[in-house]
Design a protein around this motif. Sequence first.
Motif, PDB file in Angstrom:
ATOM      1  N   PHE A 109      39.206  23.330  19.054  1.00 44.89           N
ATOM      2  CA  PHE A 109      38.500  22.097  18.699  1.00 44.89           C
ATOM      3  C   PHE A 109      37.019  22.213  19.048  1.00 44.89           C
ATOM      4  CE2 PHE A 109      42.667  20.570  18.134  1.00 44.89           C
ATOM      5  CZ  PHE A 109      42.641  19.302  17.580  1.00 44.89           C
ATOM      6  N   VAL A 110      36.741  22.730  20.240  1.00 46.93           N
ATOM      7  CA  VAL A 110      35.355  22.868  20.682  1.00 46.93           C
ATOM      8  C   VAL A 110      34.596  23.840  19.782  1.00 46.93           C
ATOM      9  CG1 VAL A 110      33.890  23.690  22.566  1.00 46.93           C
ATOM     10  CG2 VAL A 110      35.865  22.236  23.062  1.00 46.93           C
ATOM     11  N   GLU A 111      35.250  24.901  19.374  1.00 49.11           N
ATOM     12  CA  GLU A 111      34.599  25.873  18.486  1.00 49.11           C
ATOM     13  C   GLU A 111      34.196  25.218  17.160  1.00 49.11           C
ATOM     14  OE1 GLU A 111      35.525  30.219  16.381  1.00 49.11           O
ATOM     15  OE2 GLU A 111      36.946  29.345  17.820  1.00 49.11           O
ATOM     16  N   VAL A 120      36.781  16.548  14.738  1.00 53.12           N
ATOM     17  CA  VAL A 120      37.752  17.625  14.543  1.00 53.12           C
ATOM     18  C   VAL A 120      39.115  17.048  14.906  1.00 53.12           C
ATOM     19  CG1 VAL A 120      38.419  19.976  15.121  1.00 53.12           C
ATOM     20  CG2 VAL A 120      36.001  19.312  15.230  1.00 53.12           C
ATOM     21  N   TYR A 121      40.036  17.020  13.944  1.00 53.79           N
ATOM     22  CA  TYR A 121      41.329  16.382  14.177  1.00 53.79           C
ATOM     23  C   TYR A 121      42.464  17.379  13.966  1.00 53.79           C
ATOM     24  CZ  TYR A 121      40.996  15.882   9.073  1.00 53.79           C
ATOM     25  OH  TYR A 121      40.830  16.121   7.728  1.00 53.79           O
ATOM     26  N   GLY A 122      43.545  17.139  14.681  1.00 49.01           N
ATOM     27  CA  GLY A 122      44.729  17.983  14.550  1.00 49.01           C
ATOM     28  C   GLY A 122      45.691  17.418  13.525  1.00 49.01           C
ATOM     29  N   THR A 123      46.090  18.251  12.567  1.00 51.41           N
ATOM     30  CA  THR A 123      47.050  17.853  11.539  1.00 51.41           C
ATOM     31  C   THR A 123      48.373  18.553  11.810  1.00 51.41           C
ATOM     32  OG1 THR A 123      45.338  17.494   9.879  1.00 51.41           O
ATOM     33  CG2 THR A 123      47.574  17.884   9.070  1.00 51.41           C
ATOM     34  N   ARG A 124      49.449  17.780  11.845  1.00 54.31           N
ATOM     35  CA  ARG A 124      50.758  18.320  12.220  1.00 54.31           C
ATOM     36  C   ARG A 124      51.407  19.040  11.046  1.00 54.31           C
ATOM     37  NH1 ARG A 124      51.819  12.184  13.890  1.00 54.31           N
ATOM     38  NH2 ARG A 124      50.558  12.099  15.793  1.00 54.31           N
ATOM     39  N   SER A 125      51.700  20.300  11.240  1.00 54.72           N
ATOM     40  CA  SER A 125      52.459  21.041  10.234  1.00 54.72           C
ATOM     41  C   SER A 125      53.953  20.947  10.495  1.00 54.72           C
ATOM     42  CB  SER A 125      52.026  22.512  10.226  1.00 54.72           C
ATOM     43  OG  SER A 125      52.232  23.104  11.504  1.00 54.72           O
ATOM     44  N   ALA A 126      54.336  20.567  11.718  1.00 50.48           N
ATOM     45  CA  ALA A 126      55.735  20.374  12.090  1.00 50.48           C
ATOM     46  C   ALA A 126      55.776  19.357  13.215  1.00 50.48           C
ATOM     47  CB  ALA A 126      56.381  21.688  12.516  1.00 50.48           C
ATOM     48  N   ARG A 127      56.888  18.604  13.307  1.00 49.03           N
ATOM     49  CA  ARG A 127      57.023  17.551  14.321  1.00 49.03           C
ATOM     50  C   ARG A 127      58.365  17.722  15.013  1.00 49.03           C
ATOM     51  NH1 ARG A 127      53.875  12.690  12.247  1.00 49.03           N
ATOM     52  NH2 ARG A 127      55.311  11.421  13.450  1.00 49.03           N
ATOM     53  N   ALA A 128      58.383  18.521  16.069  1.00 48.40           N
ATOM     54  CA  ALA A 128      59.623  18.779  16.802  1.00 48.40           C
ATOM     55  C   ALA A 128      59.989  17.574  17.663  1.00 48.40           C
ATOM     56  CB  ALA A 128      59.466  20.022  17.682  1.00 48.40           C
ATOM     57  N   GLY A 129      61.292  17.396  17.873  1.00 50.41           N
ATOM     58  CA  GLY A 129      61.756  16.340  18.738  1.00 50.41           C
ATOM     59  C   GLY A 129      61.766  14.951  18.135  1.00 50.41           C
ATOM     60  N   GLU A 130      61.560  14.837  16.811  1.00 48.80           N
ATOM     61  CA  GLU A 130      61.565  13.539  16.157  1.00 48.80           C
ATOM     62  C   GLU A 130      62.652  13.493  15.100  1.00 48.80           C
ATOM     63  OE1 GLU A 130      57.704  12.748  14.627  1.00 48.80           O
ATOM     64  OE2 GLU A 130      56.747  12.612  16.597  1.00 48.80           O
ATOM     65  N   ALA A 186      38.365   7.658  10.982  1.00 49.70           N
ATOM     66  CA  ALA A 186      38.006   8.126   9.643  1.00 49.70           C
ATOM     67  C   ALA A 186      36.841   7.337   9.069  1.00 49.70           C
ATOM     68  CB  ALA A 186      39.219   8.025   8.716  1.00 49.70           C
ATOM     69  N   TRP A 187      36.748   6.045   9.403  1.00 50.63           N
ATOM     70  CA  TRP A 187      35.727   5.179   8.819  1.00 50.63           C
ATOM     71  C   TRP A 187      34.316   5.606   9.203  1.00 50.63           C
ATOM     72  CZ3 TRP A 187      31.739   2.011  10.234  1.00 50.63           C
ATOM     73  CH2 TRP A 187      31.310   1.081   9.287  1.00 50.63           C
ATOM     74  N   VAL A 188      34.130   6.140  10.419  1.00 47.17           N
ATOM     75  CA  VAL A 188      32.781   6.497  10.861  1.00 47.17           C
ATOM     76  C   VAL A 188      32.190   7.629  10.032  1.00 47.17           C
ATOM     77  CG1 VAL A 188      33.178   5.699  13.216  1.00 47.17           C
ATOM     78  CG2 VAL A 188      33.634   8.087  12.650  1.00 47.17           C
ATOM     79  N   GLY A 189      33.037   8.386   9.351  1.00 43.17           N
ATOM     80  CA  GLY A 189      32.524   9.444   8.486  1.00 43.17           C
ATOM     81  C   GLY A 189      32.011  10.637   9.263  1.00 43.17           C
ATOM     82  N   TYR A 190      30.862  11.192   8.824  1.00 45.18           N
ATOM     83  CA  TYR A 190      30.275  12.415   9.360  1.00 45.18           C
ATOM     84  C   TYR A 190      31.161  13.619   9.004  1.00 45.18           C
ATOM     85  CZ  TYR A 190      27.419   9.173  12.130  1.00 45.18           C
ATOM     86  OH  TYR A 190      26.590   8.169  12.516  1.00 45.18           O
ATOM     87  N   PRO A 191      30.638  14.831   9.125  1.00 46.82           N
ATOM     88  CA  PRO A 191      31.434  16.019   8.786  1.00 46.82           C
ATOM     89  C   PRO A 191      32.694  16.126   9.648  1.00 46.82           C
ATOM     90  CG  PRO A 191      29.115  16.585   8.923  1.00 46.82           C
ATOM     91  CD  PRO A 191      29.235  15.173   9.417  1.00 46.82           C
ATOM     92  N   GLN A 192      33.828  16.336   8.992  1.00 53.31           N
ATOM     93  CA  GLN A 192      35.104  16.405   9.694  1.00 53.31           C
ATOM     94  C   GLN A 192      35.847  17.679   9.307  1.00 53.31           C
ATOM     95  OE1 GLN A 192      37.410  12.825   9.693  1.00 53.31           O
ATOM     96  NE2 GLN A 192      35.626  11.478   9.831  1.00 53.31           N
ATOM     97  N   ALA A 193      36.654  18.163  10.234  1.00 51.64           N
ATOM     98  CA  ALA A 193      37.436  19.381  10.001  1.00 51.64           C
ATOM     99  C   ALA A 193      38.816  19.203  10.605  1.00 51.64           C
ATOM    100  CB  ALA A 193      36.749  20.608  10.603  1.00 51.64           C
ATOM    101  N   ALA A 194      39.810  19.860  10.003  1.00 54.02           N
ATOM    102  CA  ALA A 194      41.201  19.773  10.464  1.00 54.02           C
ATOM    103  C   ALA A 194      41.643  21.083  11.080  1.00 54.02           C
ATOM    104  CB  ALA A 194      42.116  19.403   9.298  1.00 54.02           C
ATOM    105  N   ILE A 195      42.530  20.979  12.066  1.00 52.40           N
ATOM    106  CA  ILE A 195      43.168  22.144  12.668  1.00 52.40           C
ATOM    107  C   ILE A 195      44.674  21.929  12.586  1.00 52.40           C
ATOM    108  CG2 ILE A 195      43.580  23.396  14.810  1.00 52.40           C
ATOM    109  CD1 ILE A 195      40.708  22.945  15.572  1.00 52.40           C
TER     110      ILE A 195
END
Length: 312
Positions: A109-111, A120-130, A186-195
């Motif tokens: 995230f820091v990078e 910089v936000y984390g997007t879940r590719s899998a959700r274990a335990g749910e 999301a509303w504040v905008g500015y450049p965003q990236a997903a991990i």
Amino acid sequence: MPIPPSLTVVIAAYNESEALPLLHPRLVQALAGTPVDARILYVDDGSRDGTWDALQRLAESDPRVSLLRLSRNFGKELALTAGLDLVETDAALVLDADGQDPPELIPAFVEKWREGFDVVYGTRSARAGESWLKRATANAFYRVINRLSDTPIPTDTGDFRLLSRRALDGLRQLRERQRFMKGLFAWVGYPQAAILYERGPRIAGGSKYNYWRLWNLALEGITGFSTVPLRAATYLGLATALSAFAYGGWVIAKTLLWGDPVQGWPTTMAVMLFLGGVQLVALGIIGEYLGRLYLEAKQRPLYLVRERWPRD
């Protein structure tokens, strides 16, 4: 030597006395490999177990830890707001207390942040335990709200994210009482990236979000970022009224041409129930928005602080 950028990790906790002692060592290890001046802020959202005692022990053993204790349970959205309001560093990273979002990803995230991204936000590719039901309803919610809202909200994304200083300053200007943080981020905008990452199961304890609370959170998101339900109620009422007028005209014409043998009680009841149902649905939608306006008009503070550590 250049001064490293500063980062505050904000963690809101409610009845997480079992999870926090397991999460903190992982967090410390992740921050050790990160080129930032790191601090940690825990927010106790009115916990009723030993969460505050556990947090005090962590603060006594780690000088980078500061604590905020709210006067009661205000809910996760407002607890996060309270924590982010106190951040004075170059950036903040929001992390859940249950350990499902891995702190080991903080260096990534820091990078991304140092590359120039403000969010910089984390997007879940899998959700274990749910359960499959929770995964299916979450998937459906993100798709629905993105169709209804003018603000694009990243799908399969929770509160696990990093915010730059200017993103934080923008977020602080949004003081609405009924808060849906994923939408506000999301509303504040500015450049965003997903991990992309795989979300693991809870490290201890149980989830504080049952289906009823998740349903209410979904209502907050939809009514806070879209007026489409109101517009849909208007169109539904208009279509129903036109249908009723057409049917009324047909009844009058049929009576004038062929008479009326006093039949049609089932039809009358069906029409009355249909019109009554449509009216109640429309009134319910209007009531949801009206209730939010009522809460905003009170101008109550978003939260109250009971205690801070270290004490002022």
